[in-house]
Design a protein around this motif. Sequence first.
Motif, PDB file in Angstrom:
ATOM      1  N   TRP A  72      -0.934  13.799  -3.084  1.00  0.00           N
ATOM      2  CA  TRP A  72      -1.515  11.858  -2.716  1.00  0.00           C
ATOM      3  C   TRP A  72      -1.255  11.228  -4.076  1.00  0.00           C
ATOM      4  O   TRP A  72      -0.622  10.357  -4.058  1.00  0.00           O
TER       5      TRP A  72
ATOM      6  N   LEU B 178       1.369   7.828  -4.656  1.00  0.00           N
ATOM      7  CA  LEU B 178       0.711   6.547  -4.992  1.00  0.00           C
ATOM      8  C   LEU B 178       1.581   6.039  -6.650  1.00  0.00           C
ATOM      9  O   LEU B 178       1.854   4.715  -6.791  1.00  0.00           O
TER      10      LEU B 178
ATOM     11  N   THR C  95       5.591   5.186  -5.934  1.00  0.00           N
ATOM     12  CA  THR C  95       5.407   4.098  -5.679  1.00  0.00           C
ATOM     13  C   THR C  95       5.149   2.782  -6.237  1.00  0.00           C
ATOM     14  O   THR C  95       5.386   1.736  -5.515  1.00  0.00           O
TER      15      THR C  95
ATOM     16  N   TYR D 112      10.062   2.728   4.449  1.00  0.00           N
ATOM     17  CA  TYR D 112       9.915   3.894   3.568  1.00  0.00           C
ATOM     18  C   TYR D 112       9.189   4.619   4.642  1.00  0.00           C
ATOM     19  O   TYR D 112       9.561   4.048   5.957  1.00  0.00           O
TER      20      TYR D 112
ATOM     21  N   LEU E  59      -2.915   9.275   5.879  1.00  0.00           N
ATOM     22  CA  LEU E  59      -1.476   8.735   5.732  1.00  0.00           C
ATOM     23  C   LEU E  59      -1.355   7.561   6.711  1.00  0.00           C
ATOM     24  O   LEU E  59      -0.395   6.968   5.820  1.00  0.00           O
TER      25      LEU E  59
ATOM     26  N   ARG F 293      -3.824   4.749   5.933  1.00  0.00           N
ATOM     27  CA  ARG F 293      -3.738   4.038   5.035  1.00  0.00           C
ATOM     28  C   ARG F 293      -2.632   3.910   3.584  1.00  0.00           C
ATOM     29  O   ARG F 293      -3.113   2.777   3.249  1.00  0.00           O
ATOM     30  N   PHE F 294      -1.913   4.411   3.908  1.00  0.00           N
ATOM     31  CA  PHE F 294      -0.221   3.887   3.011  1.00  0.00           C
ATOM     32  C   PHE F 294      -0.170   2.701   3.166  1.00  0.00           C
ATOM     33  O   PHE F 294       0.492   1.975   2.891  1.00  0.00           O
ATOM     34  N   GLU F 295      -0.286   2.405   4.345  1.00  0.00           N
ATOM     35  CA  GLU F 295       0.024   1.067   5.086  1.00  0.00           C
ATOM     36  C   GLU F 295      -0.531  -0.004   3.861  1.00  0.00           C
ATOM     37  O   GLU F 295       0.113  -1.409   3.627  1.00  0.00           O
TER      38      GLU F 295
ATOM     39  N   TYR G 239      -0.947   0.728   0.164  1.00  0.00           N
ATOM     40  CA  TYR G 239       0.189   0.771  -0.253  1.00  0.00           C
ATOM     41  C   TYR G 239       1.010   0.688  -0.624  1.00  0.00           C
ATOM     42  O   TYR G 239       2.146  -0.108  -1.647  1.00  0.00           O
TER      43      TYR G 239
END
Length: 203
Positions: free
Chosen positions: A161, A165, A168, A176, A187, A189-191, A193
């Motif tokens: 994880w 981060l 990216t 992506y 997962l 939550r990557f929105e 980032y």
Amino acid sequence: MPFKKLQPDILEALARLEITNATPFQERSIPVIKSGVNVFCTASVSAGKTTTLILTTLQKLKCEAVGNAPRAVVLVENKEKALELYRAFLNFAKHTSLRVYVGYEALHIDIQKSEIFEGVDILITTPKNMNKLFLLNGVSISQLLLFSVDDAEFLLQKSDWNAILSITQSIPKCQYVLYSEKLNPKLKRFESYFMERAKTIGT
């Protein structure tokens, strides 16, 4: 049908590998991925996620070698997954000029740096290895068009994880695509980032 709107080299590979029909997941996901948006792809093991990853990567790169820096990066969990995906990519790309490279922690970093420097179109590796390459200036991300993760559940591990981060944060704008069996809330939550305005395609 999604397959009919792919590059001729891809259609030839599909015919050679006797893949004639798209799965329901592929029918829904390939057009969306081709559109260039960020995508969370969720489907079962046999739905054709990995083949979708390969086809859309080859399509994005137009089945031809360009420049020296990777234009597509695919992250996987470990060396075994990396080598398995590398062999699968070669099956589809063998009659194209695309250069596919696989890197992993057990391979000396200086060897990886020198081989990547020779010219790579598609880089398959793990998050920790990619992060190490990046920190040691072993890979350029200036030409990156597509960043994919196969079987992305492993990113729930803290070390992976943190590595993704870190990677990216320094990548200029690119597409992506994350593939997983289910869309874990973490997962998603990557929105916040790097997966801005991502669409979700599921079975």
